[in-house]
Design a protein around this motif. Structure first.
Motif, mmCIF file in Angstrom:
data_model
loop_
_atom_site.group_PDB
_atom_site.id
_atom_site.type_symbol
_atom_site.label_atom_id
_atom_site.label_comp_id
_atom_site.label_asym_id
_atom_site.label_seq_id
_atom_site.Cartn_x
_atom_site.Cartn_y
_atom_site.Cartn_z
ATOM 1 N N GLN A 1 0.848 -1.186 0.000
ATOM 2 C CA GLN A 1 0.000 0.000 0.000
ATOM 3 C C GLN A 1 0.884 1.236 0.000
ATOM 4 O OE1 GLN A 1 -2.542 -0.737 3.438
ATOM 5 N NE2 GLN A 1 -4.184 -1.376 2.079
ATOM 6 N N TYR B 1 1.862 10.355 -9.058
ATOM 7 C CA TYR B 1 1.571 9.071 -8.434
ATOM 8 C C TYR B 1 2.859 8.299 -8.172
ATOM 9 C CZ TYR B 1 -3.266 9.684 -9.996
ATOM 10 O OH TYR B 1 -4.543 10.162 -10.205
ATOM 11 N N GLN C 1 -2.593 7.044 -4.110
ATOM 12 C CA GLN C 1 -3.798 7.780 -4.481
ATOM 13 C C GLN C 1 -3.491 9.046 -5.268
ATOM 14 O OE1 GLN C 1 -2.268 8.056 -1.653
ATOM 15 N NE2 GLN C 1 -2.245 10.243 -1.191
#
Length: 123
Positions: free
Chosen positions: A3, A95, A115
Motif C-alpha cells: 500500500q 503518483y 492515491q
C-alpha cells in the motif's frame, strides 16, 4: 501486497522546489522497483522516473532528468521525488507506484499505486 501513500504536494511558485514522499506498507518493500508517474486531466499516466529495488539504479525521462531526482530508503520504507526549478507545466497529479518487474516505463507495468498528490505551480 503493497500500500502506497503519497505526500508533499501543494502549491509552489515557478522556480521553486518540492519533495514528494511515498510511504509504503509491507515488509517486502525492497523487493519492488518504485516509480513516479504523472497524469494530466484526460490523459494516461506518464512515466517520470523509477528506482531499482536496492536503490542503486535510477531511470529518468530525459526531459526531466536535470530537474527531478528520485531516491529510495528501504529502511524507512519510503521513496522520494525531489523536483527543482518547477514550471507551470509541471502542474498535475503525481503518483507513486510499485512493480515487481526489474523496470517498467508504462503504467501497465506497475501493480500497486498510491492515491496521487496534486502539484500546482503558479507563474
Amino acid at each position: 501486497q503493497v500500500q502506497l501513500v503519497e505526500s508533499g504536494g501543494g502549491l509552489v511558485q515557478a522556480g521553486g522546489s518540492l519533495r514528494l514522499s511515498c510511504a509504503a506498507s509491507g515488509r517486502t518493500f525492497s523487493s519492488y522497483t518504485m516509480g513516479w508517474f504523472r497524469q494530466a486531466p484526460g490523459k494516461g499516466r506518464e512515466f517520470v522516473t523509477a528506482i531499482s529495488r536496492c536503490g542503486g539504479k535510477t531511470y529518468y525521462v530525459d526531459s526531466w532528468k536535470v530537474r527531478f531526482t528520485v531516491a529510495k530508503d528501504n529502511a524507512k520504507i519510503k521513496v522520494y521525488l525531489k523536483m527543482n526549478s518547477l514550471k507551470p507545466e509541471d502542474t498535475t497529479v503525481y503518483y507513486c507506484a510499485a512493480t515487481f518487474y526489474t523496470i517498467g516505463y508504462s503504467e501497465l507495468d506497475y501493480q500497486y499505486w498510491g492515491q496521487g498528490t496534486q502539484i500546482t505551480v503558479s507563474s
